[in-house]
Design a protein around this motif. Structure first.
Motif, PDB file in Angstrom:
ATOM      1  N   SER A  70       0.854  -1.191   0.000  1.00  0.00           N
ATOM      2  CA  SER A  70       0.000   0.000   0.000  1.00  0.00           C
ATOM      3  C   SER A  70       0.889   1.240   0.000  1.00  0.00           C
ATOM      4  O   SER A  70       2.079   1.183   0.305  1.00  0.00           O
ATOM      5  CB  SER A  70      -0.926  -0.013   1.221  1.00  0.00           C
ATOM      6  OG  SER A  70      -0.191  -0.218   2.415  1.00  0.00           O
ATOM      7  N   ALA A  71       0.299   2.375  -0.331  1.00  0.00           N
ATOM      8  CA  ALA A  71       1.078   3.591  -0.604  1.00  0.00           C
ATOM      9  C   ALA A  71       1.897   4.068   0.594  1.00  0.00           C
ATOM     10  O   ALA A  71       2.895   4.766   0.420  1.00  0.00           O
ATOM     11  CB  ALA A  71       0.149   4.701  -1.082  1.00  0.00           C
ATOM     12  N   ASN A  72       1.509   3.700   1.796  1.00  0.00           N
ATOM     13  CA  ASN A  72       2.184   4.224   2.987  1.00  0.00           C
ATOM     14  C   ASN A  72       3.393   3.394   3.413  1.00  0.00           C
ATOM     15  O   ASN A  72       4.052   3.720   4.392  1.00  0.00           O
ATOM     16  CB  ASN A  72       1.202   4.340   4.154  1.00  0.00           C
ATOM     17  CG  ASN A  72       0.554   3.018   4.512  1.00  0.00           C
ATOM     18  OD1 ASN A  72       0.550   2.071   3.722  1.00  0.00           O
ATOM     19  ND2 ASN A  72      -0.011   2.946   5.713  1.00  0.00           N
ATOM     20  N   LEU A  73       3.706   2.327   2.674  1.00  0.00           N
ATOM     21  CA  LEU A  73       4.866   1.495   2.991  1.00  0.00           C
ATOM     22  C   LEU A  73       5.907   1.653   1.887  1.00  0.00           C
ATOM     23  O   LEU A  73       5.626   1.409   0.711  1.00  0.00           O
ATOM     24  CB  LEU A  73       4.464   0.027   3.112  1.00  0.00           C
ATOM     25  CG  LEU A  73       5.615  -0.959   3.405  1.00  0.00           C
ATOM     26  CD1 LEU A  73       6.175  -0.724   4.799  1.00  0.00           C
ATOM     27  CD2 LEU A  73       5.146  -2.399   3.247  1.00  0.00           C
ATOM     28  N   THR A  74       7.112   2.046   2.260  1.00  0.00           N
ATOM     29  CA  THR A  74       8.196   2.230   1.295  1.00  0.00           C
ATOM     30  C   THR A  74       9.474   1.581   1.811  1.00  0.00           C
ATOM     31  O   THR A  74       9.683   1.473   3.019  1.00  0.00           O
ATOM     32  CB  THR A  74       8.482   3.716   1.026  1.00  0.00           C
ATOM     33  OG1 THR A  74       8.878   4.344   2.260  1.00  0.00           O
ATOM     34  CG2 THR A  74       7.259   4.425   0.466  1.00  0.00           C
ATOM     35  N   TYR A  75      10.317   1.149   0.873  1.00  0.00           N
ATOM     36  CA  TYR A  75      11.619   0.588   1.253  1.00  0.00           C
ATOM     37  C   TYR A  75      12.470   0.425   0.005  1.00  0.00           C
ATOM     38  O   TYR A  75      11.996   0.610  -1.127  1.00  0.00           O
ATOM     39  CB  TYR A  75      11.463  -0.753   1.985  1.00  0.00           C
ATOM     40  CG  TYR A  75      10.921  -1.871   1.134  1.00  0.00           C
ATOM     41  CD1 TYR A  75      11.777  -2.778   0.501  1.00  0.00           C
ATOM     42  CD2 TYR A  75       9.553  -2.047   0.968  1.00  0.00           C
ATOM     43  CE1 TYR A  75      11.283  -3.807  -0.270  1.00  0.00           C
ATOM     44  CE2 TYR A  75       9.049  -3.075   0.193  1.00  0.00           C
ATOM     45  CZ  TYR A  75       9.907  -3.957  -0.426  1.00  0.00           C
ATOM     46  OH  TYR A  75       9.414  -4.975  -1.198  1.00  0.00           O
ATOM     47  N   THR A  76      13.732   0.057   0.191  1.00  0.00           N
ATOM     48  CA  THR A  76      14.670  -0.156  -0.913  1.00  0.00           C
ATOM     49  C   THR A  76      14.958  -1.641  -1.076  1.00  0.00           C
ATOM     50  O   THR A  76      15.197  -2.349  -0.096  1.00  0.00           O
ATOM     51  CB  THR A  76      15.993   0.590  -0.667  1.00  0.00           C
ATOM     52  OG1 THR A  76      15.727   1.994  -0.616  1.00  0.00           O
ATOM     53  CG2 THR A  76      16.998   0.308  -1.783  1.00  0.00           C
TER      54      THR A  76
ATOM     55  N   ALA B 215       7.814   6.697   8.992  1.00  0.00           N
ATOM     56  CA  ALA B 215       8.537   6.358  10.224  1.00  0.00           C
ATOM     57  C   ALA B 215       9.136   4.963  10.126  1.00  0.00           C
ATOM     58  O   ALA B 215       8.587   4.073   9.461  1.00  0.00           O
ATOM     59  CB  ALA B 215       7.607   6.439  11.420  1.00  0.00           C
ATOM     60  N   ALA B 216      10.250   4.757  10.812  1.00  0.00           N
ATOM     61  CA  ALA B 216      10.896   3.448  10.833  1.00  0.00           C
ATOM     62  C   ALA B 216      10.011   2.433  11.568  1.00  0.00           C
ATOM     63  O   ALA B 216       9.196   2.791  12.429  1.00  0.00           O
ATOM     64  CB  ALA B 216      12.256   3.543  11.512  1.00  0.00           C
ATOM     65  N   ILE B 217      10.176   1.165  11.217  1.00  0.00           N
ATOM     66  CA  ILE B 217       9.418   0.106  11.868  1.00  0.00           C
ATOM     67  C   ILE B 217       9.989  -0.166  13.256  1.00  0.00           C
ATOM     68  O   ILE B 217      11.203  -0.334  13.436  1.00  0.00           O
ATOM     69  CB  ILE B 217       9.465  -1.190  11.017  1.00  0.00           C
ATOM     70  CG1 ILE B 217       8.833  -0.959   9.641  1.00  0.00           C
ATOM     71  CG2 ILE B 217       8.789  -2.347  11.742  1.00  0.00           C
ATOM     72  CD1 ILE B 217       7.353  -0.671   9.675  1.00  0.00           C
ATOM     73  N   ASP B 218       9.111  -0.212  14.244  1.00  0.00           N
ATOM     74  CA  ASP B 218       9.504  -0.552  15.601  1.00  0.00           C
ATOM     75  C   ASP B 218       9.385  -2.071  15.769  1.00  0.00           C
ATOM     76  O   ASP B 218       8.277  -2.615  15.709  1.00  0.00           O
ATOM     77  CB  ASP B 218       8.594   0.156  16.596  1.00  0.00           C
ATOM     78  CG  ASP B 218       8.935  -0.164  18.047  1.00  0.00           C
ATOM     79  OD1 ASP B 218       9.800  -1.025  18.290  1.00  0.00           O
ATOM     80  OD2 ASP B 218       8.311   0.445  18.940  1.00  0.00           O
ATOM     81  N   PRO B 219      10.489  -2.781  15.968  1.00  0.00           N
ATOM     82  CA  PRO B 219      10.427  -4.250  16.044  1.00  0.00           C
ATOM     83  C   PRO B 219       9.469  -4.767  17.109  1.00  0.00           C
ATOM     84  O   PRO B 219       8.889  -5.845  16.954  1.00  0.00           O
ATOM     85  CB  PRO B 219      11.871  -4.651  16.369  1.00  0.00           C
ATOM     86  CG  PRO B 219      12.698  -3.507  15.885  1.00  0.00           C
ATOM     87  CD  PRO B 219      11.860  -2.280  16.113  1.00  0.00           C
TER      88      PRO B 219
END
Length: 600
Positions: A505-511, A532-536
């Motif tokens: 979905s549009a709100n998730l981004t990564y390389t 924001a970064a993912i909190d484990p």
């Protein structure tokens, strides 16, 4: 029905002990060896039947219920020209396939037609709406003699597959016409699909085609990894055995019955080095231009099998791959959706009952749309379309341009993920993101009208073609650490050699760094949700379909979610999203597919 993986090699790399050391290879040109002259009855000076009889083997695979010509790139093939350039040709549609097959059979008294699985499943509305009865009817009219099962034959379970074989009305939908569905005139072969209860194949393992004194045996198998690409419900109570071991087992059974000419129908395949259907994958040596699971399989199937008809990868190739004795053996695949058919000449030796393999010739041919339509197929399509029209013609949304399903991240995949996030938030406002498996995106949406609906209008039939599986939308809770692991499973484990990139979905981004290997290809520090970064240690509510929620496509972590909430089917979610977010005056724009930054 499950949303299966895109038709790519399943990533298994198996090493078998070769039955014999590979000997020298022969090129396709060297295979046309001279055959001995006909025998004669000296006493009566009367010629006996020729020792050698050419048998025409026509084959195709992965039709997926595409009775009408497929649209967009799904309805075209690429042809390599003499000067090295390529051109595209519109192809497919059973009205044209029937004409081509019937023309090909003319002048061939010994002709058999076989298929390599996935005749049904992931089908357009005209077939899928009616549980693929129209496709079985069309295959009967095509005079199909035999087919293997594919993974999609199990989309609705073994019981429904048995109904397609034997006939009868659907257990819940009932009968669609005043005539009882009679089932397939041809046998489905499932040699490596066993009942857990009986330990025996659920359908015939082999079939012997006979014409006067000529006998050819067919053994049919699907990929051993079918449970990994089909919903758990679809394969419940079944075991899937190794392709090579199964084929070798039944080759011995056929030989004991005196059948020495054998063809294997295998719903597993490879990927040629070129997308052109007429590419010579033997140009630099037998089979050197093809990769994937079929290569290892072909090299280890007993030399008593004379030819392999394959599928699953939707690729086109006509190669030779050496058998365990080093002898070249033809391996073919006719792309998908009825765009090609393969014409193979098997020269049967009446003295030995075997195929003179030095004389095997094979080539793929385009199912062009420049020939006359077969009237019986036109009647079939018209009849079923009339029944489907009240459902299929309903407008469910509007788009401002084409929404293709091509690329590592596709605009169509992104649109579906956005729809499932929107729908998920309607079920539970705490829903954080959505992930969609690429194999569940069966087509894109085209801006140009296909009928009278007008440009930019998305009909229910078009939506059904995109998402035909009736998976439910499922919400589950995962820790941040689990979410990161899910993304890494795209490129590791069973997906290491053939990545399956989830559509976000549009709100998730990564390389995604494809210069690296395995799980490292997902750059963990780059993953952002709403910036924001993912909190484990945090909990995230994820919207997926039921296939992924069951751990399908190698995403085992997605099968570990908690606090499940099951919604409506995925097509309903897409329909409601489009109706709420688009109109004739304000169509939705195709996503730009820039959520995953790819480093190559």
């Amino acid at each position: 029905m499950p949303a299966t993986s895109q038709p790519h090699p399943n990533g298994r790399r198996r090493t078998y002990r070769l039955l014999a050391a590979a000997a020298g290879l022969a090129t396709a040109g060297a295979m046309a060896a001279a055959l001995p002259a006909d025998a004669h009855d000296a006493k009566h000076s009367k010629p006996l039947p020729s020792r050698y009889q050419d048998v025409q083997l026509l084959s195709f695979n992965d039709l997926h219920g595409n009775l009408e010509p497929p649209s967009g790139s799904s309805g075209r093939v690429t042809e390599l020209q003499a000067d090295g350039t390529t051109k595209t040709i519109d192809a497919g549609g059973v009205e044209y396939l029937a004409t081509h097959l019937r023309e090909a059979r003319k002048g061939n008294a010994y002709s058999v037609t076989a298929a390599g699985g996935d005749m049904v499943g992931a089908s357009p509305l005209i077939s899928g709406l009616f549980h693929d009865e129209p496709t079985i009817e069309a295959l009967n009219k095509l005079d199909l003699d035999v087919t293997s099962v594919g993974n999609h034959e199990f989309d609705e379970g073994a019981g429904e597959l048995a109904r397609l074989q034997n006939g009868g009305c659907h257990p819940t939908a009932g009968c669609y016409t005043d005539k009882r569905f009679k089932g397939a005139d041809f046998p489905y072969l499932a040699a490596n699909v066993l009942s857990e209860k009986t330990g025996k194949p659920i359908l015939q393992p082999y079939f012997v085609w006979k014409k006067k004194d000529v006998r050819i045996g067919f053994i049919g198998v699907t990929l051993e990894d079918t449970p990994g690409v089909v919903s758990a419900e679809g394969v419940k109570g079944l075991k899937f055995k190794d392709e090579v071991e199964t084929i070798n087992k039944y080759a011995k059974v056929l030989q004991k019955q005196g059948v020495k000419s054998i063809v294997a129908l295998i719903h597993e395949g490879g990927l040629p080095a070129s997308a052109s259907y007429n590419y010579d994958c033997d140009s630099a040596g037998a089979g050197s231009g093809i990769s994937g699971p079929i290569v290892d399989i072909a090299k280890n199937i007993t030399p008593s099998v004379d030819a392999l008809v394959t599928g699953h990868t939707h690729a086109a190739y006509a190669c030779t791959i050496p058998d365990p004795s080093g002898k070249p053996r033809t391996v073919t695949s006719a792309a998908s959706f009825g765009r090609l058919y393969t014409d193979t000449t098997l020269t049967y030796d009446r003295f030995t009952g075997d195929i003179a393999r030095t004389a095997v010739k094979t080539a793929n041919h385009v199912v062009t749309r420049t020939v006359a339509k077969a009237p019986d197929m036109t009647e079939l399509i018209t009849r079923w379309n009339t029944l489907a029209a009240p459902v299929g013609n309903r407008a469910i949304g509007y788009i401002s341009g084409d929404v293709p399903n091509t690329g590592t991240e596709s605009p169509m995949g992104d649109l579906i993920a956005d729809a499932q996030l929107w729908y998920g938030k309607g079920l539970d406002p705490e829903t954080d993101l959505a992930l969609m498996n690429p194999g569940g995106v069966r087509a894109g949406l085209t801006y140009a009208a296909k009928g009278a609906e007008g440009d930019g209008v998305v009909t229910y039939a078009e939506g059904f073609t995109v998402q035909p599986f009736s998976n439910t939308v499922n919400l589950q809770d995962f820790t941040g650490a689990q979410l990161v692991q899910v993304l890494k499973e795209q490129v590791s484990g069973t997906n290491a050699s053939a990545p399956k990139i989830l559509q976000p979905s549009a709100n998730l981004t990564y390389t995604l760094d494809l210069t690296k290997s395995g799980a490292d290809r997902v750059v963990t520090d780059s993953i952002r949700l709403n910036g924001a970064a993912i909190d484990p240690a945090a909990t995230y509510r994820v919207s997926t379909n039921s296939f992924l929620a069951g751990g399908g496509d190698g995403f085992t972590t997605l099968g570990l979610g908690t606090n499940d909430l099951v919604g409506a089917d995925d097509l309903t979610a897409l329909e409601q999203y489009l109706l709420a977010n688009s109109s004739a005056a304000g169509p939705i724009a195709p996503p730009t597919a820039n959520r995953i930054a790819i480093v190559q």
